[in-house]
Scaffold this active site. Sequence first.
Site, PDB file in Angstrom:
ATOM      1  N   GLU A 192       0.678  -1.112  -0.463  1.00 52.84           N
ATOM      2  CA  GLU A 192      -0.070   0.426   0.659  1.00 52.84           C
ATOM      3  C   GLU A 192       0.811   1.681   0.023  1.00 52.84           C
ATOM      4  OE1 GLU A 192      -2.950  -0.234   3.061  1.00 52.84           O
ATOM      5  OE2 GLU A 192      -4.557  -1.772   1.626  1.00 52.84           O
ATOM      6  N   GLU A 296      -5.248  -8.035  -1.042  1.00 49.42           N
ATOM      7  CA  GLU A 296      -6.336  -7.183   0.212  1.00 49.42           C
ATOM      8  C   GLU A 296      -7.110  -7.302  -0.131  1.00 49.42           C
ATOM      9  OE1 GLU A 296      -4.915  -4.869   3.123  1.00 49.42           O
ATOM     10  OE2 GLU A 296      -2.733  -6.003   2.830  1.00 49.42           O
TER      11      GLU A 296
END
Length: 470
Positions: A192, A296
């Site tokens: 991320e 995710e």
Amino acid sequence: MTENQQALSVKGSEIVDGEGSPVVLRGFGLGGWMNMENFITGYPANEEAQREAVREVLGEERCEYFFDRFLEHFFTEDDARFISSLGLNLLRLPVNYRHLEDDMRPFEIKEEGFRHLDRVIELCAKHGIYTIIDLHALPGYQNQHWHSDNPTHKALLWRHKHFQDRTVNIWEAIAGRYKGNPWVAGYNPVNEPADPTEEMLMPLYRRLYEAIRAIDPDHIIFLEGNRYSQDFHMFGEPWENVVYTNHDYALPGFVDGGPYPGVSRGKYVDRDVLEQTFLQRSSYMLEHGVPIWVGEFGPVYPQDRPETHPTRYRVLRDQLEIYDRHGVSWAIWTYKDIGLQGVVYAAPDSPWVERIRPILEKKARLGVDHWGGTDAHIRHVMEPLEQLFEKEYPGYDPFPFGARRDIELLVRNILLAEPMVGEYAELFRGMEEAEIDGMMRSFRFENCIRREELAGILSEHAPRAAGRKG
């Protein structure tokens, strides 16, 4: 698998094995293990703050024992056997750089930091499960939130070459260690990323790609988009043997999510919107005809609101069916926790949960966990701040998610959470090693509760199940 098994690789829009047969990777992220997160195991604030506070009350030697026992019990062969029994074949392994390098001794790789990583990779291989090594917290912090072990709201990785150099050095060590291991599906160098300038991401990716390839020419590299794995507009032509990965959380699956179909966070969401969102987040991969890995995704299941769980399972089923139709590999977040999101979780009456219950109750009351709680009990604090910002700074829109999310981070996750860390650590003062070990055994598979409906849904969409459907 044989001793001559070759590493997975990318061929066109597919991941393939050494014989060229397509492989779909589906499984879990092992969140909260080698990169701890506050809502997963129950501590407040960020991991480094937790470790410092525990060290202060237990001392250096017993503190090391405390965290080593946690790492040992959190994932054992029983966990690997359970994942395999669901027909799943992937475990993403989030790692905090602090296991492999010390801030006061930069560029010196800590050999002992690989011990548990080696152990779990071997356990997974034994049960036919591939692993992806994910550097989830990088030197200098690659994003603005607690899950990169960031005690602030600034991502300094993008501002300082020193931190980037250390990251490259860590990945060179990882590549050297796992080169030739066919059960390691590949490397996920930056979880991320959130580069506010959008100028440093691709140069760093290029450095990492070349550094890894110089040591390990074979393993797949999994690259995430900017702004928390959602934005790929700065990416050019695809690189060889790279899988591009997004994160695809659905609004109705968040802790403050609304009905489904219905309005969550001011937006109407139904099955069509879920698919449109996925396609938008996957547009780079679809345009270039390369594999898609959703690194995710997944709803949460608040224990105090069981009536919302059926709606969240419906969201999950719809997402998985969308992924089936597009041939997507995935890793759902997360495998194990203390009851919010994991398919396996520590029992409410376990020694661990009982020990930290006062902190869990205070965290819920003050809303300090952004992922695991809401600010319902402190709206009288938050609302005036939000109104003040709207009045005084009407155009303020900070990266990555705007003013309101910044206020949440600064007030709830930092200002209200940091003073709680000492209280949390005091709960362990005076504990002897046997008592610590017994407490950490709360995380062993045999002592945990399984979320059977969730396990069943995932098993229905496992690679072997998808193959039968095809």
